[in-house]
Design an enzyme around this catalytic site. Structure first.
Site: not given
Ligand code: GLA
Length: 390
Positions: A172, A127-128, A34-35, A122-124
């Protein structure tokens, strides 16, 4: 899926009076990593069976008309004079993709694009990216152009970064465009090379939506990214051979400790250790060692919570409840953070029971009704045959 497809085609026909070509793009969940994506690091997402469907047909007046069935709203753009002008609304995503394709020199004739989807917002769960990739597939299909996966992902990312204004990485869009069913994807976000990894049949991936909203385009995501970039700049300046945080070790970071804020130090430490955890998680999957995989997920959660400061009490509660159940190998926050979902890897035969307990105990401790989804790794974006098929 079939019903949605027929409905999407029919709505398009009724609205625009034309048969359309039809495409679908999934959502995604990140298992670990993540990140790390925007500093050239490693991620391990998979696509999940939520969808954005895009239907496209031609028109003669040089307009691109986007219709959202979810918002019941239509927005038009003059293709020849499309400017970068975000409105803060849903239409920024398809308009941004159109803008990005035009910027890349791809010519586009007038078109109608209708969009409908069931990806929770907005759930991570991206969707975008799902809307972006579905739109890109539709616009490219309409123009008769085929592009390689990394190009589609990169163009959609550009739409999100430069038109929508969210400073997200490539994970994503890449996995939404290129995932393969029954496989997780280990993606190297620097080279964009990837490896498809099997998940054992005896496990299920359970996503639990805390119902605490997360938004990438605003606030905290961008702040974290800035803190990371400041740290990365210092490492690049102080340590020869470091181009991206991906190249740095904990020793490099220690040497630069006095030169950066505590925040930048902790954010960078999260990313450096997270890249290592992704490699260890790969090995655990290849060894079929789900116990180890689960341990790494929990360590990744703790690092997101403590070093990256991107969790929240509700999500921490969900992870704690999950890990109290014997059927759960590992649980962690997934996606950008600050709310959204947890991802849990659980024994397949106990998945339903796991979900019941998680929802009950979360509701008892917070008063919030969580939504849970038992998922399988799905295919990335596809053209759907207009008749029959998927
Ligand atoms: C969001 C961003 C991704 C990534 C994650 C964290 O989903 O769109 O590019 O940075 O956060 O891992």
């Amino acid at each position: 899926m079939k019903v949605e497809k027929e409905r999407a085609l029919q709505e398009h026909r009724l609205r625009f009076g034309h048969e359309g070509l039809i495409y679908a793009a999934p959502a995604r969940v990140n298992l670990i990593g993540e990140h790390t994506d925007y500093t050239g690091g490693l991620v391990m997402p998979m696509a999940i069976d939520f969808k954005t469907i895009a239907v496209v047909s031609g028109r003669q007046d040089g307009l691109a008309v986007f219709y959202s069935a979810n918002y019941e709203e239509e927005v038009s753009f003059e293709i020849a004079s499309l400017a970068r002008a975000a409105s803060g609304r849903w239409s920024d995503y398809p308009a941004g993709v159109l803008w990005s394709l035009l910027e890349a020199g791809i010519s586009m004739a007038g078109c109608n694009v209708s969009l409908m989807g069931n990806v929770p917002l907005g759930a991570g769960l991206s969707s975008s990216a799902s809307i972006e990739v579905a739109t890109a597939m539709a616009l490219l299909g309409h123009s008769g152009i085929e592009l390689p996966l990394e190009k589609v992902a990169t163009l959609c990312r550009r739409a999100e970064n430069e038109y929508v204004g969210a400073k997200s990485g490539i994970m994503d869009q890449f996995v939404v465009a290129g995932a393969v069913a029954h496989r997780a994807m280990l993606l190297d976000c620097r080279s964009l090379s990837f490896e498809l990894l099997p998940l054992p049949d005896q496990v299920r991936v359970v996503i639990c939506n805390s119902m605490v909203k997360h938004a990438v385009a605003t606030g905290e995501y961008g702040n974290r990214r800035d803190e990371v970039e400041v740290g990365q700049d210092i490492l690049r300046r102080e340590r020869p051979g470091i181009e991206l945080l991906r190249d740095a070790t904990l020793e490099d970071l220690e040497v630069c400790k006095g030169k950066m804020t505590e925040e930048s130090f902790s954010r960078c430490r999260h990313i450096i250790t997270e890249n290592e955890r992704v490699l260890d998680a790969r090995k655990a999957l290849l060894d079929g060692d789900m116990g180890k995989f689960g341990e790494l997920m929990v360590l990744a959660h703790e690092s997101m919570r403590d070093d990256f400061a991107a969790s929240c009490p509700e999500i921490d509660g969900l992870v704690r409840i999950a890990m109290e159940q014997q059927s759960c190998f590992g649980a962690r926050i997934t996606g950008g953070g600050f709310g959204g979902c947890t991802v849990n890897v659980v024994r397949a035969d106990k998945a339903e029971r796991f979900v019941e307990t998680l929802k009950r105990e979360y509701s008892t401790s917070t008063g919030i009704q969580a939504e849970c989804f038992v998922c399988e790794p799905s295919d990335g974006a596809l053209e759907l045959a207009a008749k029959g098929g998927a």
